[in-house]
Motif scaffolding. Structure first.
Motif, PDB file in Angstrom:
ATOM      1  N   THR A 111     -45.698  38.620  38.729  1.00  0.00           N
ATOM      2  CA  THR A 111     -45.150  37.699  37.461  1.00  0.00           C
ATOM      3  C   THR A 111     -44.838  38.291  35.711  1.00  0.00           C
ATOM      4  OG1 THR A 111     -47.455  38.091  36.562  1.00  0.00           O
ATOM      5  CG2 THR A 111     -47.139  36.452  38.919  1.00  0.00           C
ATOM      6  N   ILE A 112     -44.542  37.242  34.987  1.00  0.00           N
ATOM      7  CA  ILE A 112     -44.103  37.204  33.355  1.00  0.00           C
ATOM      8  C   ILE A 112     -44.777  36.108  33.010  1.00  0.00           C
ATOM      9  CG2 ILE A 112     -41.977  38.949  33.710  1.00  0.00           C
ATOM     10  CD1 ILE A 112     -39.978  36.744  33.526  1.00  0.00           C
ATOM     11  N   GLU A 113     -43.555  36.283  31.432  1.00  0.00           N
ATOM     12  CA  GLU A 113     -45.144  35.385  30.874  1.00  0.00           C
ATOM     13  C   GLU A 113     -43.971  34.309  30.125  1.00  0.00           C
ATOM     14  OE1 GLU A 113     -46.572  36.710  27.099  1.00  0.00           O
ATOM     15  OE2 GLU A 113     -47.973  37.474  28.050  1.00  0.00           O
ATOM     16  N   ARG A 133     -46.993  31.850  33.393  1.00  0.00           N
ATOM     17  CA  ARG A 133     -46.762  32.865  34.039  1.00  0.00           C
ATOM     18  C   ARG A 133     -46.004  32.377  35.179  1.00  0.00           C
ATOM     19  NH1 ARG A 133     -49.103  37.600  31.985  1.00  0.00           N
ATOM     20  NH2 ARG A 133     -47.960  38.677  33.060  1.00  0.00           N
ATOM     21  N   ILE A 134     -44.594  33.500  35.290  1.00  0.00           N
ATOM     22  CA  ILE A 134     -43.954  32.665  37.274  1.00  0.00           C
ATOM     23  C   ILE A 134     -44.226  33.946  37.733  1.00  0.00           C
ATOM     24  CG2 ILE A 134     -42.902  30.697  35.281  1.00  0.00           C
ATOM     25  CD1 ILE A 134     -40.783  32.195  35.109  1.00  0.00           C
ATOM     26  N   PRO A 135     -43.649  33.815  38.944  1.00  0.00           N
ATOM     27  CA  PRO A 135     -43.228  35.110  39.498  1.00  0.00           C
ATOM     28  C   PRO A 135     -41.440  35.266  38.879  1.00  0.00           C
ATOM     29  CG  PRO A 135     -43.949  32.820  41.128  1.00  0.00           C
ATOM     30  CD  PRO A 135     -43.344  32.483  39.474  1.00  0.00           C
ATOM     31  N   LYS A 136     -41.968  36.362  39.230  1.00  0.00           N
ATOM     32  CA  LYS A 136     -40.467  37.650  38.923  1.00  0.00           C
ATOM     33  C   LYS A 136     -39.176  37.412  39.665  1.00  0.00           C
ATOM     34  CE  LYS A 136     -42.516  40.802  36.346  1.00  0.00           C
ATOM     35  NZ  LYS A 136     -42.340  42.603  36.045  1.00  0.00           N
ATOM     36  N   THR A 137     -38.195  37.287  39.379  1.00  0.00           N
ATOM     37  CA  THR A 137     -37.198  37.389  40.422  1.00  0.00           C
ATOM     38  C   THR A 137     -36.856  38.684  40.610  1.00  0.00           C
ATOM     39  OG1 THR A 137     -35.223  36.618  38.603  1.00  0.00           O
ATOM     40  CG2 THR A 137     -36.666  34.842  39.256  1.00  0.00           C
ATOM     41  N   TYR A 138     -35.800  38.477  41.287  1.00  0.00           N
ATOM     42  CA  TYR A 138     -35.107  40.042  41.912  1.00  0.00           C
ATOM     43  C   TYR A 138     -34.846  40.500  40.263  1.00  0.00           C
ATOM     44  CZ  TYR A 138     -31.933  43.582  42.875  1.00  0.00           C
ATOM     45  OH  TYR A 138     -31.337  44.711  42.642  1.00  0.00           O
TER      46      TYR A 138
END
Lengths: 296, 415
Positions: free
Chosen positions: B51-53, B181-186
């Protein structure tokens, strides 16, 4: 720089307890024996002189330097505490070298002084020995070497012979006498024999006060005609102890020879005898109102 | 010269050997273990990239409101008002104010909040089979009023933070990291991986990971050496001999302090060199900065060694070595366990800085000013503590300072 210690009306308190009471003393070059019971204030006075305790009243100057100037005082005083040791894993040489560094001595001077002192205190062969491997006597000699390392003008030694065997004690006393030829040495002890063997100049302390100051011969003179021996049957011993100050006794079968202190010749059969320093010290305490009933 | 003698005293002590064994042990079991293969490039189609902020109101609002309601019902609020963890319990007056804010945010009435006694926190709990299972917890149903704008929400959260005393999860500084926080994309993961190579130049990332692990050790072990050296004079019966020498207290104490810090840095630097060798082994074809790990260790770890040593010396001088170890242990424990974040949990007064990841170059860069302040703060505080130690040492040396609150094992005069 004058070679004299001036102690004037010094007071020292531990909380509310007055450990030194209006102590006034002038100490010249040579050896001064400071004699007193345990708890008399000797160590406190020594620590005040070594700038390890602050005083609450009066003044002290060592060789003209006021005691408040602690750094200068430390550079001219050598101190051997009663209860000390050194880093056990360090060798004799390393210990002295470390303490020399703390005294601000450069490498050449340290080397010269350590060599000379190890010879003087007869520890040359032990130079690489670890401190923990030294005997009690050797440790004391190492103690005197560290105290003399920076060539101090004044040497303060506190109960240096406690725990030493007779041979070591004699060796140590002789060493102190040699050292005292060049500087002021203050020897604090409760062992009268140490004073008898080393000092002519003495001060007697009790309860934080100086009771008496003068020479050994004058102290003995004061006691002349006041020491007697009594030969009696053992069964009278308790009675003798009750009536007189007993400074010694020798039991032989049913009889006992008792050494007593008495202001006047006792009524019973007693022989006057010349006093020794122990008698004189006990009489000094007695004549100053101290309780000496514990006697022998 | 005295400095070298003090160093020798330390190096040939058992405590130093133990320090080295623990330090190297920690290095080999932790860092070296994480340094066995290169960081893998993200593969398109992976299920999870982490995840990222990111400031996304739709994610942040329900999560933050849920968090606030949960903490309100539990009666305890986590906060870092001055960089240190604090468990805040509000007075009734403040609870009422906060309840009004919660009502505005969630539609939950004050009465519901007061009567709700079935609260359960969300998180992992032990399941019947003995394994861990995630539970959503139990709080009243939240209905965010449609009229509540994002700006209103942030304003109300600021008010809530103020009531809690500042530094809470709802403050401007913390709310995104905690609730958005959201899931990181590729693409995010790939960008981060490229930053690891291009901006961090590999060694920068490993330097942070190295310091993260070693920081745990050098924030507490130095106290043992400080206590050992400070107590050694006492236990050897050497104090009076040292006291009676000409050397000034400041010179003696500072020399001892710097010799302690110096000797403790040596094994750290050796492990830093080992770490570089490790990294070089797994990235043999990349151009690496030979000194990156060493440089990071200097500004990251030395302040910890300095602070821990200074605290040990000061507390030992005031009381006893045992109390110094206890105080340092408590400080270390609080610093390590106060934050659940292992990455980028660095605040102005965080003692043990954590960044347990090879990624997060941005997070680290964004916090750079905080890090500089933090490290300078601990360096200056350490030097002040040593100065205070020297003052107390001098007072004891003159027989002025007589500690009665704590047991002093120094030998007492017998006369």
């Amino acid at each position: 720089m004058e070679n004299r210690i001036e102690i004037s009306h010094v007071d020292k308190f531990y909380g509310r307890k007055r450990a030194l009471k209006d102590v006034t003393l002038t100490i010249e070059q040579g050896m001064l024996g400071l004699l007193g019971r345990n708890g008399a204030g000797k160590t406190t006075l020594m620590k005040c002189l070594a700038a390890l305790h602050t005083i609450q009243g009066g003044s002290i100057s060592v060789c003209g330097i006021p005691i408040e100037n602690a750094r200068e005082i430390r550079s001219i005083i050598g101190y051997l505490p009663q209860d000390f040791s050194m880093y056990p894993t360090m060798s004799v040489w390393e210990s002295l070298d470390y303490l020399g560094l703390l005294s601000g001595m450069d490498k050449t001077l340290r080397r010269e002084r350590i060599e000379m002192l190890l010879k003087r205190v007869n520890l040359e062969e032990q130079r690489h020995k670890r401190v923990k491997a030294l005997s009690g006597g050797m440790k004391r000699r190492l103690g005197i070497a560290q105290a003399l390392l920076h060539d101090p003008k004044t040497l303060i030694v506190d109960e240096p012979t406690a725990g030493l065997d007779p041979e070591e004690r004699i060796r140590f006393r002789n060493l102190l006498c040699e050292v005292a030829e060049e500087r002021i040495v203050i020897l604090s002890t409760h062992i009268v024999g140490d004073i008898e063997a080393t000092c002519e100049d003495i001060a007697v302390m009790n309860g934080g006060e100086i009771l008496w100051r003068g020479t050994v011969s004058r102290l003995l003179e004061n006691t002349n005609g006041k020491v007697f021996t009594i030969n009696a049957e053992k069964k009278y011993l308790a009675e003798i102890k009750k009536r007189f100050i007993v400074t010694g006794m020798l039991v032989q079968n049913e009889y006992v020879t008792v050494r007593i202190i008495c202001e006047d010749k006792p009524g019973i059969k007693a022989n006057a005898t010349p006093p020794n320093l122990e008698d004189a010290y006990i009489y000094c305490l007695y004549s100053n109102g101290c309780d000496v009933s514990g006697g022998v | 010269m005295l400095f070298l003698k003090e160093c020798k005293k330390i190096i040939f002590s058992l405590v130093f050997v133990i320090y080295c064994v623990v330090l190297f042990g920690f290095y080999f079991t932790q860092f070296a273990n994480d340094c066995k293969k290169p960081l893998e490039k993200p593969i398109e189609g992976q299920t999870d990239y982490g995840t990222i902020e990111k400031e996304v109101p739709e994610i942040m609002m329900p999560a933050a409101i849920e968090g606030l309601v949960g903490e309100y019902l539990s009666g305890e609020f986590s906060a870092y008002p001055y960089g240190f963890y604090k468990c805040v319990k509000l007075k009734e007056k403040d609870r009422k104010k906060l309840a009004e804010i919660i009502t505005e945010l969630s539609g939950i009435t004050k009465e519901t909040l007061e009567k709700f006694d079935d609260y359960e926190p969300s998180g992992y709990v032990m399941g019947e089979d003995g394994g861990l299972a995630y539970t959503d917890g139990n709080i009243p149903e939240i209905n965010i009023p449609p009229t509540l704008t994002y700006d209103d929400f942030r304003e109300l959260m600021r008010k809530a933070d103020k009531i809690i005393g500042g530094g809470s999860k709802y403050s401007d500084e913390n709310i995104i990291g905690n609730f958005s926080r959201i899931p990181k994309t590729y693409e995010d993961a790939l960008e981060e991986w490229e930053r690891f190579y291009n901006d961090d130049k590999i060694t920068g990332a490993y330097a942070r990971l190295f310091c993260d692990y070693l920081g745990i050790i050098v924030s507490t072990l130095p106290v043992f050496l400080a206590v050992f050296l400070s107590e050694r004079d006492k236990s050897s019966g050497m104090r009076q001999l040292v006291y009676s020498r000409k050397i000034t207290s400041a010179r003696l104490i500072f020399t001892r302090y710097f010799s302690l810090v110096f000797t403790m840095i040596i094994p750290v630097f050796i492990t830093a060199l080992l770490a570089f060798a490790n990294v070089k082994k797994i990235y043999p074809d990349n151009e690496l900065d030979k000194f990156a790990i060493l440089k990071t260790a200097v500004y990251w770890l030395i302040p910890n060694i300095m602070a821990s040593t200074a605290a040990g010396m000061l507390v030992t001088e005031i009381s006893s070595g045992l109390i110094a170890i206890f105080v340092q242990g408590a400080w270390w424990f609080a610093s390590i366990f106060a934050s659940s974040e292992l990455t980028g949990s660095i605040r102005n007064f965080t003692f043990v800085m954590r960044h347990n990841s090879l990624l997060g170059y941005d997070i680290f860069q964004n916090e750079w000013h905080t890090i500089v302040f933090n490290r300078l703060f601990f360096t200056v505080i350490s030097l002040l503590a040593v100065l205070l130690t020297a003052v107390i040492f001098e007072m004891k040396r003159r027989g002025v300072f007589n500690v009665k609150l704590f047991k002093d094992r120094s030998r007492k005069s017998k006369a």
